[in-house]
Design a protein around this motif. Structure first.
Motif, mmCIF file in Angstrom:
data_model
loop_
_atom_site.group_PDB
_atom_site.id
_atom_site.type_symbol
_atom_site.label_atom_id
_atom_site.label_comp_id
_atom_site.label_asym_id
_atom_site.label_seq_id
_atom_site.Cartn_x
_atom_site.Cartn_y
_atom_site.Cartn_z
ATOM 1 N N ASN A 156 27.319 16.178 -62.580
ATOM 2 C CA ASN A 156 27.699 16.873 -63.801
ATOM 3 C C ASN A 156 28.331 18.216 -63.431
ATOM 4 N N ASP A 157 28.816 18.941 -64.437
ATOM 5 C CA ASP A 157 29.496 20.202 -64.143
ATOM 6 C C ASP A 157 28.534 21.385 -64.063
ATOM 7 N N ARG A 158 27.211 21.093 -64.104
ATOM 8 C CA ARG A 158 26.215 22.164 -63.937
ATOM 9 C C ARG A 158 25.611 22.163 -62.527
ATOM 10 N N CYS A 159 25.916 21.128 -61.764
ATOM 11 C CA CYS A 159 25.430 20.995 -60.380
ATOM 12 C C CYS A 159 23.901 20.923 -60.307
ATOM 13 N N ASP A 160 23.244 20.355 -61.328
ATOM 14 C CA ASP A 160 21.789 20.237 -61.301
ATOM 15 C C ASP A 160 21.327 18.785 -61.451
ATOM 16 N N GLU A 161 22.213 17.830 -61.133
ATOM 17 C CA GLU A 161 21.906 16.419 -61.316
ATOM 18 C C GLU A 161 21.071 15.865 -60.165
ATOM 19 N N VAL A 162 20.539 14.644 -60.380
ATOM 20 C CA VAL A 162 19.876 13.872 -59.325
ATOM 21 C C VAL A 162 20.647 12.571 -59.169
ATOM 22 N N CYS A 163 21.087 12.293 -57.954
ATOM 23 C CA CYS A 163 21.821 11.062 -57.649
ATOM 24 C C CYS A 163 21.468 10.700 -56.216
ATOM 25 N N ARG A 164 20.564 9.739 -56.044
ATOM 26 C CA ARG A 164 20.078 9.483 -54.693
ATOM 27 C C ARG A 164 19.668 8.032 -54.506
ATOM 28 N N LEU A 165 19.560 7.686 -53.246
ATOM 29 C CA LEU A 165 19.027 6.394 -52.812
ATOM 30 C C LEU A 165 17.751 6.670 -52.035
ATOM 31 N N SER A 166 16.678 5.977 -52.402
ATOM 32 C CA SER A 166 15.418 6.075 -51.665
ATOM 33 C C SER A 166 15.098 4.722 -51.049
ATOM 34 N N ILE A 167 14.582 4.736 -49.832
ATOM 35 C CA ILE A 167 14.174 3.513 -49.143
ATOM 36 C C ILE A 167 12.690 3.639 -48.825
ATOM 37 N N VAL A 168 11.893 2.734 -49.391
ATOM 38 C CA VAL A 168 10.432 2.796 -49.266
ATOM 39 C C VAL A 168 9.966 1.629 -48.395
ATOM 40 N N PHE A 169 9.160 1.923 -47.392
ATOM 41 C CA PHE A 169 8.638 0.905 -46.485
ATOM 42 C C PHE A 169 7.152 0.666 -46.778
ATOM 43 N N ASP A 170 6.779 -0.602 -46.900
ATOM 44 C CA ASP A 170 5.377 -1.008 -47.077
ATOM 45 C C ASP A 170 4.693 -0.207 -48.186
ATOM 46 N N ASP A 171 5.425 0.068 -49.274
ATOM 47 C CA ASP A 171 4.888 0.776 -50.452
ATOM 48 C C ASP A 171 4.387 2.187 -50.130
ATOM 49 N N ASP A 172 4.779 2.742 -49.013
ATOM 50 C CA ASP A 172 4.356 4.096 -48.642
ATOM 51 C C ASP A 172 5.429 5.073 -49.121
ATOM 52 N N PHE A 173 5.281 5.531 -50.365
ATOM 53 C CA PHE A 173 6.309 6.354 -50.989
ATOM 54 C C PHE A 173 6.463 7.703 -50.287
ATOM 55 N N ASP A 174 5.369 8.228 -49.751
ATOM 56 C CA ASP A 174 5.430 9.546 -49.108
ATOM 57 C C ASP A 174 6.293 9.531 -47.842
ATOM 58 N N GLN A 175 6.420 8.378 -47.211
ATOM 59 C CA GLN A 175 7.209 8.260 -45.980
ATOM 60 C C GLN A 175 8.588 7.648 -46.222
ATOM 61 N N ARG A 176 9.059 7.733 -47.431
ATOM 62 C CA ARG A 176 10.344 7.120 -47.792
ATOM 63 C C ARG A 176 11.509 7.851 -47.122
ATOM 64 N N TYR A 177 12.635 7.148 -47.017
ATOM 65 C CA TYR A 177 13.897 7.769 -46.636
ATOM 66 C C TYR A 177 14.615 8.172 -47.925
ATOM 67 N N THR A 178 15.245 9.350 -47.931
ATOM 68 C CA THR A 178 15.988 9.805 -49.110
ATOM 69 C C THR A 178 17.411 10.151 -48.711
ATOM 70 N N PHE A 179 18.370 9.609 -49.446
ATOM 71 C CA PHE A 179 19.789 9.865 -49.207
ATOM 72 C C PHE A 179 20.392 10.422 -50.497
ATOM 73 N N ASN A 180 20.759 11.704 -50.489
ATOM 74 C CA ASN A 180 21.424 12.301 -51.645
ATOM 75 C C ASN A 180 22.888 11.880 -51.649
ATOM 76 N N LEU A 181 23.306 11.282 -52.741
ATOM 77 C CA LEU A 181 24.653 10.705 -52.823
ATOM 78 C C LEU A 181 25.617 11.585 -53.610
ATOM 79 N N ASN A 182 25.252 12.836 -53.841
ATOM 80 C CA ASN A 182 26.117 13.748 -54.590
ATOM 81 C C ASN A 182 26.502 14.939 -53.713
#
Length: 413
Positions: A156-182
């Motif tokens: 958006n034009d406010r630069c406060d958006e969230v646009c990402r890909l998360s990769i979760v292994f064995d349901d362990d959300f705390d150890q996920r990979y995060t890729f910001n796509l913006n």
């Protein structure tokens, strides 16, 4: 018990549920892994039976093997590990039910290559946190993977958006990979007709199950299936020509990708660029009139180079300029003298004569307002004459000062 090595890359092992019903088929190596972990047992060389505790979970995984059209295991080896390519398939994704404010829909739309494809448009301009999830994928351990997809929007034009890909292994959300796509955190492989092609690399490490998640908030984001990057090599990149001047990238919800009435709309930016180009051309034209810097003349005997400069203007031409200025100055002095004569004129006498003439002309009319009218008219004429003379004199003095400055400049030269 022997293993069927000749068909290691084919789903030749039938999988049974605890009650004997068929759950699907899988690869020999995967079947061996389930047996080794105690989650299944061999019925014979070509059939395994799932244990009761893992029947529901693993049967879903086995069925997923039959839809491997969106997963491709590369034949090449990288550091002894298989390369696994994952392709976005909207049919195998769904909203995360843990998010109470999911917004979006799945639909077919025209892709960047001109072909129809199914996509997910998620999120909006508000604070609705939206997630879509893939199936849980049973991938090889320590495998190098690449996830391919097309992306549109997500900013958006406010630069406060969230646009990402998360990769979760064995349901362990705390150890996920995060890729910001913006905001260019990750460079796309290709930009085509408002879309960006991404090929996200990751490694499974010592994990068995993998789940992919797209997250959007405060901006519309669209994800579409993509082929290998090589499939688009014949298409030239078409990035936004005003990308560096916009606060957000193209979004499908606008006709040309951007709000038409905003400060960064295409029409506004195009007009601004035309104006800048015109000014640049004018400046270049002015610079072309300036003589080039004098060349460096080689000095004799290896001494420091001597600089040569253009000759000063000829004395005769400067003298001519001065003569013309003196002539103009003389004429201005004459006009100034005339204005001084006007101001020194006996205005009071003229006013009294004018008043007397008007009173004699209207002597036979007895109207109390007439005296005031005559007086106001005469005063107005006097004020007008004085103001006109003063204005002319002020203007001439300014012109005279400017000419004097020009003359001083010529004298300095």
């Amino acid at each position: 018990m022997t293993k069927n090595r000749t068909s290691a890359d084919r789903q030749t092992i039938r999988v049974l549920l605890p009650d004997g019903r068929t759950a699907g088929s899988t690869y020999p190596r995967r079947a061996a892994g389930l047996v080794k972990k105690g989650r299944a047992c061999y019925v014979n060389d070509f059939i395994i039976r799932l244990n009761m505790s893992d029947a529901i979970h693993n049967s879903e995984v086995i069925k997923m093997d039959e839809r491997m059209n969106h997963i491709e295991t590369g034949k090449e080896q990288q550091d002894g590990n298989k390369t696994v390519k994952l392709y976005f398939d909207a049919r195998t994704w769904d909203f995360n039910k843990d998010c109470s404010r999911n917004v979006g829909e799945r639909s077919f739309m025209l892709g960047p290559d001109g072909e129809l494809a199914e996509a997910y448009m998620i999120g909006n301009w508000q604070n609705d946190w939206t997630e879509i999830l893939s199936e849980k994928l049973l991938l090889p351990k320590y495998a190098d993977c690449r996830f391919l997809f097309w992306l549109n929007g997500g900013e958006n034009d406010r630069c406060d958006e969230v646009c990402r890909l998360s990769i979760v292994f064995d349901d362990d959300f705390d150890q996920r990979y995060t890729f910001n796509l913006n905001r260019n955190f990750i460079r796309p492989v290709k930009k085509l007709n408002g879309w960006e092609l991404y090929e996200i690399p990751f490694r499974t490490l010592d994990n068995e199950y993998t789940q992919l998640r797209f997250v959007a908030q405060k901006a519309y984001m669209t994800v579409m299936a993509a082929k290998d990057a090589a499939a688009y090599e014949h298409l030239e990149d078409t990035p936004d020509p005003y990308e560096s001047e916009r606060p957000q990238r193209p979004n499908l919800i606008f006709a040309d990708g951007f709000p038409p009435n905003n400060w960064y709309g295409t029409a506004q930016l195009a007009a601004k660029r035309r104006e800048q180009e015109q000014k640049a051309a004018e400046n270049a034209s002015r610079l072309s009139l300036i003589p080039p810097f004098p060349p460096v003349a080689p000095a004799a005997g290896g001494a420091a180079p001597a600089f040569t400069f253009p000759a000063a203007p000829e004395a005769e031409s400067v003298a001519d300029y001065r003569a013309q200025l003196d002539e103009i100055r003389g004429r201005l002095d004459e006009i100034t003298s005339a204005c001084e004569d006007i101001q020194s004129f006996d205005t009071e006498s003229l006013v009294e004569e004018l008043r007397s003439a008007l009173e004699n002309a209207f002597a036979d009319r007895e109207e109390p307002e007439l005296d005031d009218l005559i007086s106001n008219t005469v005063d107005s004429v006097a004020d007008t004459l004085n103001e006109a003379a003063e204005s002319i004199q002020d203007t001439l003095e300014e012109i005279s000062d400017q000419i004097e400055d020009l003359r001083s400049t010529l004298s300095d030269d």
